[in-house]
Enzyme design. Structure first.
Site: not given
Length: 252
Positions: A190, A145, A28, A147, A25, A49-50
């Protein structure tokens, strides 16, 4: 509830759908190479997914990627900047959301929550040779992070820090983000955490002998795929109206 397999077999779509199961899980895992991908396919559309991107916006994004296949093409542009009031600080980076990106008219990364990228970057991300393993270990430790890590990778691979040319393309689209009110980006602190990620991951790059990938930024207007007549900078729009609201780091 119905199983994933039953949902897939009951769909009327003629497009093949494959669920990739991973052993660990990890954030990455979204960048692991897809072994079953056909050899003649280079474009990867990465989406959370959202997040829902309408068909025309998706088509526009793909057209932009086809013209610039070595760049990341996405609907959420961001800016990694130096602290305004500490110009001598060459190690710290601040994560800027849409508001600062728009008003400064500069960008140097796009979020992978809805983006196109070349499959070669996924192979590099997990290689351990062309991409420091400390980066993926950092993502696993902080559960955030990945991304930012991919944007650093693409900027490094394209030589953006040396040439000053953009490693990303912004596509103004129509994107519905269901995670705006309860996703990971809505949590307290955040923006601080994202800034820390930029600073820490950049330090890993420089420790491994590379130049800091996001030291330079590119004009937002020049690298925006959609054009509004007559073409003023202030005509640019975010892909979602709620992009205007985050203001942390705006004056930093």
């Amino acid at each position: 509830p119905p199983s994933i397999d039953s949902l897939l077999t009951s769909t009327s779509s003629t497009s093949p759908v494959t669920i990739l199961r991973v052993d660990k899980d990890s954030l990455n895992s979204r960048f692991y190479p897809i072994d079953s991908l056909k050899s003649d396919i280079d474009a990867i559309f990465m989406v959370d997914d959202d997040v829902q991107v309408d068909c025309h916006s998706l088509w526009q994004g793909f057209q932009a990627w086809r013209k610039y296949p070595d760049k990341m093409v996405g609907y959420y542009p961001r800016l990694a900047s130096r602290p305004i009031f500490h110009p001598s600080d060459h190690k710290t980076f601040l994560y800027q959301s849409w508001s600062a990106t728009f008003w400064r008219q500069r960008m140097n990364l796009v979020l992978t929550k809805a983006s196109f990228l070349h499959k070669k970057y996924m192979a590099i991300y997990s290689s351990g040779k062309m991409h420091p393993t400390e980066v993926t270990e950092y993502v696993d430790k902080h559960m955030n992070c990945e991304d930012v890590a991919m944007s650093l990778l693409v900027a490094n691979q394209t030589g953006a820090a040396q040439t000053g040319e953009s490693s990303v393309v912004y596509v103004e689209g129509n994107v519905h983000d269901l995670g705006l009110f309860n996703g990971i980006s809505t949590g307290a602190g955040h923006m601080v955490e994202r800034s820390n990620c930029l600073t820490d991951l950049t330090a890993i790059y420089t420790k491994n002998g590379w130049e800091a990938p996001l030291t330079k930024s590119a004009p937002l207007m020049k690298w925006s795929w959609k054009r509004h007549a007559p073409g003023f900078w202030w005509q640019l729009r975010p892909s979602n109206i709620f992009e205007w609201f985050p203001m942390a780091n705006f004056f930093s």
